[in-house]
Design an enzyme around this catalytic site. Structure first.
Site, PDB file in Angstrom:
ATOM      1  N   LEU A  91      -8.394  18.415  41.290  1.00 35.88           N
ATOM      2  CA  LEU A  91      -7.033  17.877  41.295  1.00 35.88           C
ATOM      3  C   LEU A  91      -7.076  16.514  40.623  1.00 35.88           C
ATOM      4  O   LEU A  91      -8.069  15.787  40.741  1.00 35.88           O
ATOM      5  CB  LEU A  91      -6.512  17.716  42.730  1.00 35.88           C
ATOM      6  CG  LEU A  91      -6.366  18.974  43.584  1.00 35.88           C
ATOM      7  CD1 LEU A  91      -5.883  18.590  44.985  1.00 35.88           C
ATOM      8  CD2 LEU A  91      -5.408  19.967  42.949  1.00 35.88           C
ATOM      9  N   ASP A  92      -5.994  16.154  39.931  1.00 39.54           N
ATOM     10  CA  ASP A  92      -5.907  14.821  39.348  1.00 39.54           C
ATOM     11  C   ASP A  92      -5.922  13.764  40.451  1.00 39.54           C
ATOM     12  O   ASP A  92      -5.574  14.044  41.605  1.00 39.54           O
ATOM     13  CB  ASP A  92      -4.624  14.672  38.526  1.00 39.54           C
ATOM     14  CG  ASP A  92      -4.632  15.542  37.281  1.00 39.54           C
ATOM     15  OD1 ASP A  92      -5.733  15.883  36.808  1.00 39.54           O
ATOM     16  OD2 ASP A  92      -3.538  15.875  36.790  1.00 39.54           O
ATOM     17  N   LYS A  93      -6.271  12.552  40.098  1.00 38.63           N
ATOM     18  CA  LYS A  93      -6.410  11.483  41.091  1.00 38.63           C
ATOM     19  C   LYS A  93      -5.146  11.283  41.922  1.00 38.63           C
ATOM     20  O   LYS A  93      -5.214  11.156  43.153  1.00 38.63           O
ATOM     21  CB  LYS A  93      -6.789  10.168  40.408  1.00 38.63           C
ATOM     22  CG  LYS A  93      -7.029   9.022  41.396  1.00 38.63           C
ATOM     23  CD  LYS A  93      -7.613   7.801  40.712  1.00 38.63           C
ATOM     24  CE  LYS A  93      -6.574   7.078  39.894  1.00 38.63           C
ATOM     25  NZ  LYS A  93      -7.078   5.789  39.380  1.00 38.63           N
ATOM     26  N   THR A  95      -2.748  13.422  42.458  1.00 37.16           N
ATOM     27  CA  THR A  95      -2.281  14.647  43.102  1.00 37.16           C
ATOM     28  C   THR A  95      -2.920  14.789  44.482  1.00 37.16           C
ATOM     29  O   THR A  95      -4.119  14.591  44.646  1.00 37.16           O
ATOM     30  CB  THR A  95      -2.631  15.883  42.244  1.00 37.16           C
ATOM     31  OG1 THR A  95      -2.057  15.733  40.951  1.00 37.16           O
ATOM     32  CG2 THR A  95      -2.100  17.151  42.880  1.00 37.16           C
ATOM     33  N   ARG A 191       2.090  19.645  34.823  1.00 37.28           N
ATOM     34  CA  ARG A 191       2.688  18.423  34.288  1.00 37.28           C
ATOM     35  C   ARG A 191       3.258  18.661  32.891  1.00 37.28           C
ATOM     36  O   ARG A 191       4.390  18.256  32.585  1.00 37.28           O
ATOM     37  CB  ARG A 191       1.644  17.309  34.283  1.00 37.28           C
ATOM     38  CG  ARG A 191       1.151  16.928  35.668  1.00 37.28           C
ATOM     39  CD  ARG A 191      -0.109  16.083  35.652  1.00 37.28           C
ATOM     40  NE  ARG A 191       0.119  14.788  35.036  1.00 37.28           N
ATOM     41  CZ  ARG A 191      -0.821  13.860  34.895  1.00 37.28           C
ATOM     42  NH1 ARG A 191      -2.060  14.097  35.319  1.00 37.28           N
ATOM     43  NH2 ARG A 191      -0.535  12.704  34.336  1.00 37.28           N
TER      44      ARG A 191
END
Length: 245
Positions: A91-93, A95, A191
């Site tokens: 997961l992105d930071k 998220t 996104r």
């Protein structure tokens, strides 16, 4: 004018390195906006606000996997290092939500094949600009590029297959909370796809989103084999009080 990290260090009575770390982690705000550059010049009277996010919490563990409730502002890699167990996905930071670590190679091999066969269910919640009133399927190929500011997913007819189903969930004034179900797992897929249909995620300035405390994206539900997990969004996953148009 003075550099942001120096002002923060003075205000909080912490070291310059600690101030830089807080800013780089996305936890520092000033004038209701996230401070993104530690060396940015700011007024000496600037008052900073530090977001104290929750720590990662274990949802489930057995002989195959560890399932974590990931808070925002922490990288998947850091959680991997904390638990000393390889990631099954990332997961992105910014998220939040379900993050799965895999404990043995046999299960990892089978799980990766499930991802390739698109047999894994991944449902996210996102706050976006505009009113989403009906389901939308986004079938737009993505080409992921490396830039100075990190990865960037671009819609490109020569890119890799990427499919996302968007479903309306809630609406508040000129913004919507939607469900995003991904059938492929490309970097920044949700996104980029939401930006492509003119509903960028709030806080996602890389893809044209309006300002918010973070990228308002949360991994809510995950299914693989006989496993199924849900994870409620954290307290900061709301726009009701903060985005009164």
């Amino acid at each position: 004018m003075e550099k942001a990290y120096k002002l923060l260090a003075k205000q909080e009575k912490i070291s310059a390195n600690e101030a830089k770390r807080l800013i780089d982690s996305g936890k520092v705000f000033a004038y209701d906006k996230k401070v993104k550059i530690a060396r940015a010049l700011m007024k000496e009277k600037t008052k900073f606000k530090i977001v104290n996010n929750d720590k990662p919490k274990k949802i489930f563990e057995d002989e195959n996997i560890i399932v974590i409730n990931k808070p925002p502002y922490i990288t998947s890699q850091k959680i991997e290092n904390m638990y000393k167990t390889p990631l099954l996905h990332r997961l992105d930071k910014d998220t939040s939500g379900i993050l799965v670590l895999v404990k043995n190679k046999d299960f990892q091999k089978k799980a990766i094949q499930e991802f390739k066969n698109q047999n894994v269910y991944k449902e996210y919640l996102a706050w976006v600009s505009g009113i989403v009133s009906e389901p939308i399927r986004v079938d737009a190929p993505l080409k992921v590029m490396k830039t100075k500011s990190g990865a960037y997913a671009k819609i490109d007819k020569f890119g890799e297959v990427a499919i996302t189903d968007i479903e309306p969930f809630k609406a508040f004034r000129h913004k919507s909370e939607v469900k995003a179900i991904i059938h492929t797992g490309k970097t920044h897929q949700i996104r980029a796809h939401l930006a492509y249909i003119n509903h960028p995620i709030l806080g996602d300035d890389k893809y044209g989103g309006l300002p918010a405390k973070r990228v308002m994206l949360h991994h809510y539900k995950f299914k693989i084999f006989d496993y199924e997990f849900t994870c409620e969004p954290p307290k900061d996953f709301t726009i009701m009080e903060e985005y009164n148009d």
